[in-house]
Design a protein around this motif. Structure first.
Motif, short mmCIF file in Angstrom:
data_model
loop_
_atom_site.label_atom_id
_atom_site.label_comp_id
_atom_site.label_asym_id
_atom_site.label_seq_id
_atom_site.Cartn_x
_atom_site.Cartn_y
_atom_site.Cartn_z
N ASP A 68 52.24 -66.60 -48.63
CA ASP A 68 50.94 -66.66 -49.10
C ASP A 68 50.84 -66.65 -47.60
O ASP A 68 50.72 -67.44 -46.42
N GLY A 69 49.64 -65.77 -47.01
CA GLY A 69 48.61 -65.53 -45.68
C GLY A 69 50.21 -64.90 -45.08
O GLY A 69 49.58 -64.35 -43.58
N PHE A 126 45.85 -64.19 -49.88
CA PHE A 126 46.03 -63.35 -48.30
C PHE A 126 46.37 -62.87 -47.85
O PHE A 126 46.65 -63.23 -47.03
N SER A 171 48.21 -59.95 -46.06
CA SER A 171 48.35 -59.04 -46.14
C SER A 171 49.37 -57.57 -45.82
O SER A 171 49.69 -58.34 -44.17
N THR A 194 42.93 -63.31 -54.21
CA THR A 194 42.26 -62.97 -52.55
C THR A 194 43.14 -62.36 -51.88
O THR A 194 43.45 -62.63 -50.67
N ASP A 219 44.67 -59.36 -49.64
CA ASP A 219 43.81 -58.76 -48.51
C ASP A 219 44.42 -56.49 -48.69
O ASP A 219 43.57 -56.05 -48.01
#
Length: 248
Positions: A45-46, A67, A69, A86, A88
């Motif tokens: 995540d992230g 999240f 990316s 979600t 990216d």
């Protein structure tokens, strides 16, 4: 040149596992393999890094790569709910099936599921300028596929021997993006605000590169897929529920 990192996730709490992943990336790792994954949530995540690849051996828990990316996550096994939530940018390749809400609100990147997915796949997928999220399902999808889609591309190929679409609510509330299904879709299964047509040759040609990419990832011949007829499901209007509201 970075040294590959290998992590044994056996009995690790997800918080500790994710701390180890982040530390490895911070130290410059580009290839991370995680063995004995069993339900740990929030993996990846992230995280950032276009040149980072994480291979998971086992079954990750919910919200895989939320999240995220940039990186690529390869799952050798099934996945729980909402992988790519979600997200990216980046890629998730699942060599198995996945649960509900796959690619929930995804904003960019690609999620490929070799086999089947659960309910509400692609719900709230969004598209902004050059960012176009893509979800491809090799097998079948349960009800409410593409619900409230606002953009992006969703493809269901029906390769697992069961109908790719056999439940209702496909494209319910869709107001952007498009869904392609290999073969026919019963009108009864369409959701409110969705319309279907037989895909034209040009439309099939437009999705050819991503189907070929999917086929390469899972070692499938793309020829049979591209020779098939596809149904295209798209918004009937930009405001599918406009008649549900009243103004005084």
């Amino acid at each position: 040149m970075s040294t590959p990192v290998r992590i044994n996730a056996d009995a690790l709490h997800y918080t500790q596992l994710n701390q180890m992943i982040r530390a490895a990336i911070a130290d410059g790792a580009k290839e991370i393999t995680i063995d004995n994954v069993l339900g740990q949530r929030f993996i990846g995540d992230g995280i950032r890094g276009d040149d980072v690849t994480i291979t998971l051996n086992g079954v990750p828990g919910g919200d895989l790569a939320m999240f995220m990316s940039g990186p690529t996550i390869i799952v050798h096994g099934n996945a729980d709910h909402a992988p790519g939530n979600t997200m990216d940018n980046g890629r998730i390749f699942i060599h198995g099936s996945a649960g509900d809400a796959v690619s929930h609100s995804m904003r960019g990147g690609r999620v490929y599921v070799r086999d089947n997915i659960g309910y509400r796949g692609g719900i709230h997928m969004k598209q902004y300028r050059e960012k176009r999220p893509i979800l491809i399902v090799g097998g079948a999808a349960r009800a409410f596929l593409g619900e409230y889609m606002a953009g992006g591309l969703l493809i269901v190929l029906g390769l697992t021997g069961i109908p790719p679409i056999a439940e209702r609510g496909v494209g319910s509330g869709i107001h952007g993006g498009e869904i392609f299904v290999r073969g026919p879709v019963d009108e009864y299964n369409l959701g409110v605000g969705a319309k279907q047509t037989q895909a034209t040759k040009d439309q099939v040609l437009s999705i050819k590169p991503v189907i070929e990419d999917f086929a390469q990832v899972f070692n499938i011949s793309p020829a049979l897929l591209l020779a098939s007829e596809f149904t295209r499901i798209a918004p009937a209007s930009a405001r599918p529920f406009a008649n549900k509201y009243t103004w005084e």
